[in-house]
Every structure is written in C-alpha cells, then in structure tokens.
Enzyme design. Structure first.
Site, short mmCIF file in Angstrom:
data_model
loop_
_atom_site.label_atom_id
_atom_site.label_comp_id
_atom_site.label_asym_id
_atom_site.label_seq_id
_atom_site.Cartn_x
_atom_site.Cartn_y
_atom_site.Cartn_z
N LYS A 159 0.90 -1.16 0.00
CA LYS A 159 0.00 0.00 0.00
C LYS A 159 0.93 1.21 0.00
O LYS A 159 1.32 1.73 1.05
CB LYS A 159 -0.90 -0.06 1.24
CG LYS A 159 -2.06 0.91 1.19
CD LYS A 159 -3.08 0.59 2.28
CE LYS A 159 -4.06 1.74 2.48
NZ LYS A 159 -4.91 2.03 1.33
N1 PMP Z 1 -7.83 -2.07 -2.57
C1 PMP Z 1 -7.23 -0.87 -2.52
C2 PMP Z 1 -6.54 -0.36 -3.74
C3 PMP Z 1 -7.26 -0.11 -1.34
O1 PMP Z 1 -6.68 1.09 -1.29
C4 PMP Z 1 -7.96 -0.61 -0.22
C5 PMP Z 1 -8.04 0.21 1.04
N2 PMP Z 1 -6.92 0.03 1.85
C6 PMP Z 1 -8.56 -1.87 -0.32
C7 PMP Z 1 -8.47 -2.58 -1.50
C8 PMP Z 1 -9.29 -2.48 0.86
O2 PMP Z 1 -8.36 -2.79 1.86
P1 PMP Z 1 -8.77 -2.80 3.39
O3 PMP Z 1 -9.98 -3.62 3.50
O4 PMP Z 1 -7.60 -3.39 4.08
O5 PMP Z 1 -9.02 -1.39 3.78
#
Ligand code: PMP
Length: 308
Positions: A159
């Site tokens: 991320k």
């Molecule tokens: N995909 C992307 C590109 C994201 O930025 C996020 C948000 N973090 C998610 C999926 C979902 O991840 P999470 O459930 O861990 O927030």
C-alpha cells in the site's frame, strides 16, 4: 470530503499540534511517491473505543515498507501503541486513522537508500467513504479504461503512496462520467478491484472474489474479515478470475474496504446488478460486519483493540 482537524498528530515519536505537523517541500516522498501508508478505523464499543484489526494493519504497513526497502525506524509495537495513543489524544469515539511512513527531506534522486524515514499518524472523523446513501442503496460503478497496476511493474501487495495515481486516474474518470466509483481490470481484462476497495460477487448462493495476488489487488483486511463472516454465515467463498460479464450477470455484488466498509453495487456500466437493490447476502454480511467492528459479536472479539 474535507478533513476535520483534531488536536494532535503523532510525528516521529511524539504528539505534535495538528498545525505543526508539516514537512519540507523537498520531502523525497512528495516527489517520487515513495511512502507507505495505512487506512484504519476506530469504532465505538461498549465502554469506549476500539481500533479494528490494528495488528493486521500494522503488519501490512511494515510489509509494504519491506516491499519498498524502506526501513521504518520504530518497532511494530511502538507504532501499534502510537496509533492507540493518537486515537486516545483525539478524544474521538469513532475515527479514521492514517499512519504513513515516508522518506523525508535531505536527499534527492532516485536512490532512496540514504533518505531518512519518517512516520506520522493522523486521526480525524470520517463518515462513510462512498456516502451514507451508498451503504443503503448501492453504488453505480464504471469499468475503468485504466488497467490496475501489473504486479510485474510494481509490488502491488504494497500500500504505497505513488501507486495511488492508478486509483486516482480511475476514480476521476468514473466521477467525471457521473458514476460513484470505478472497477479496475488487469491488463488482461480480469476484474481486479475498486480504486480503494476489494470486489465480491454473489452468484447462485456462493460468493466469489478475485485472487488479489493474481490480479494485482490489495489484500484487503476488510475482505479477509468479510470472507470469515460470510463463511460463518454458511456461504461458500472462493477466489476466481472474473470477467466483466460476471459482474453484469451476478445476483449481487459488493465492495469492501476500511474506509468504504461493505457497500452494495447497484449497477456496473449502467447494467443493473441483480435487482439493483442490496441483496440478502450483501445485507447479512454488511450487518454482521457493522456489529463486529463495534465489538458486538463474541466470535470476532479478537478483531477489536481497545483504546484505553
Ligand atoms: N484495494 C485498494 C486499492 C485499497 O486502497 C484498499 C483500502 N486500503 C482496499 C483494496 C481495501 O483494503 P482494506 O480492506 O484493508 O481497507
């Protein structure tokens, strides 16, 4: 959505006043997108506030840093405690939490190795990311002309700040065309994810989601929680490569993410998905997720980290 300031931001080991949490314009990560971050939420629970799946978010932050060869100068447990300290200092019962590790001011150029690594944690009140209406009635999506980053070009499991140009291009394209959100596909045309959410389809009573490592989607912590919840509710959940037609023909579809939570999909490319209304499977999962994050479900008590 504008940010509502709170009193303190944790920066490099201490809480500083919100207005003083600034960086130099020559901060390396501002120029090259070399930061890693997290999006976390804290919810009201009986007798206080709790952060949802804090341990998993901190582990992913350090994993993202490792993928970019960024050495965070704090231990995971220090950052874990710092998140709780920052939430407590805000006095908020419910908030969004944004930890970021980035390369600071002092060096420039594409070799990031000599740069100092800095860490900040900010919290602020943030409502439903795609809006309250979206959670109730569903969102209108458009398949983006921008493909999701290919795992051979960047470590898509990270991320990382710079990688969000991809999401941002897709989001702007969708919003300008009058949609709520975009779905990105791989360069081969397989459904990958939303710009900040994972994707789930419900077909013939079973639930399918694209395999994150194959399609370059982020391995979502909400997606992981939702998979557990759905299985506990008795649904089969599997990973499979999906085509655009699969979402058009699904009985139900929904997005998951920390900011967005669980959001039903009403239509994709103007084709109604199922009845166009949130379906029973989506609603059951959404309701259980809503209760789990608030510490109301005994079997998911381990997911919540109380802030004293
Ligand atoms: N995909 C992307 C590109 C994201 O930025 C996020 C948000 N973090 C998610 C999926 C979902 O991840 P999470 O459930 O861990 O927030």
């Amino acid at each position: 959505m504008p940010i509502t300031p709170t009193s303190k931001i944790w920066m490099d080991g201490e809480l500083v006043d919100w207005e003083k949490a600034t960086v130099h314009v020559l901060t390396h990560s501002l120029h090259y997108g070399t930061g890693v971050f997290e999006g976390i939420r804290a919810y009201p629970v009986a007798g206080g506030t709790a952060v949802f799946r804090l341990r998993e978010h901190i582990a992913r932050l350090f994993g993202s840093a490792h993928l970019l060869d960024i050495r965070i100068p704090f231990s995971e447990s220090t950052i874990f405690d710092a998140v709780k300290e920052t939430v407590a200092a805000s006095g908020l019962q419910e908030c969004y939490i944004r930890p970021i590790a980035y390369l600071g001011y002092g060096e420039m150029g594409l070799n990031p190795l000599p740069c100092e690594v800095r860490v900040a944690i900010a919290v602020w009140p943030w409502g439903a990311y795609l809006g309250d209406d979206a959670a109730r009635s569903g969102v209108r999506l458009k398949v983006s002309s921008w493909a999701r980053l290919d795992p051979r070009t960047l470590p898509t499991a990270a991320k990382a700040t710079g990688m969000y140009i991809n999401s941002s291009l897709a989001k702007v394209e969708a919003v300008r065309a009058g949609y709520d959100e975009a779905i990105m596909t791989t360069t081969d045309g397989y459904l990958a994810e939303g710009t900040g959410e994972n994707l789930f389809l419900v077909s013939g009573g079973s639930i399918v989601t694209p395999p994150s490592s194959a399609v370059g989607a982020l391995a979502g912590i909400t997606s992981n929680a939702v998979t557990t919840i759905a299985r506990d509710l008795g649904y089969e959940v599997k990973e499979a490569l999906l085509r655009r037609s699969d979402v058009y023909l699904a009985d139900e579809a929904f997005l998951t993410g920390t900011a967005a939570e669980v959001v039903p999909i009403a239509s994709v490319d103007d084709r109604q998905v199922g009845t166009g209304q949130p379906g029973p499977v989506t609603i059951a999962i959404q309701e259980t997720y809503h209760a789990a994050v608030r510490g109301e479900v005994d079997r998911y008590k381990d997911w919540i980290e109380r802030v004293s």
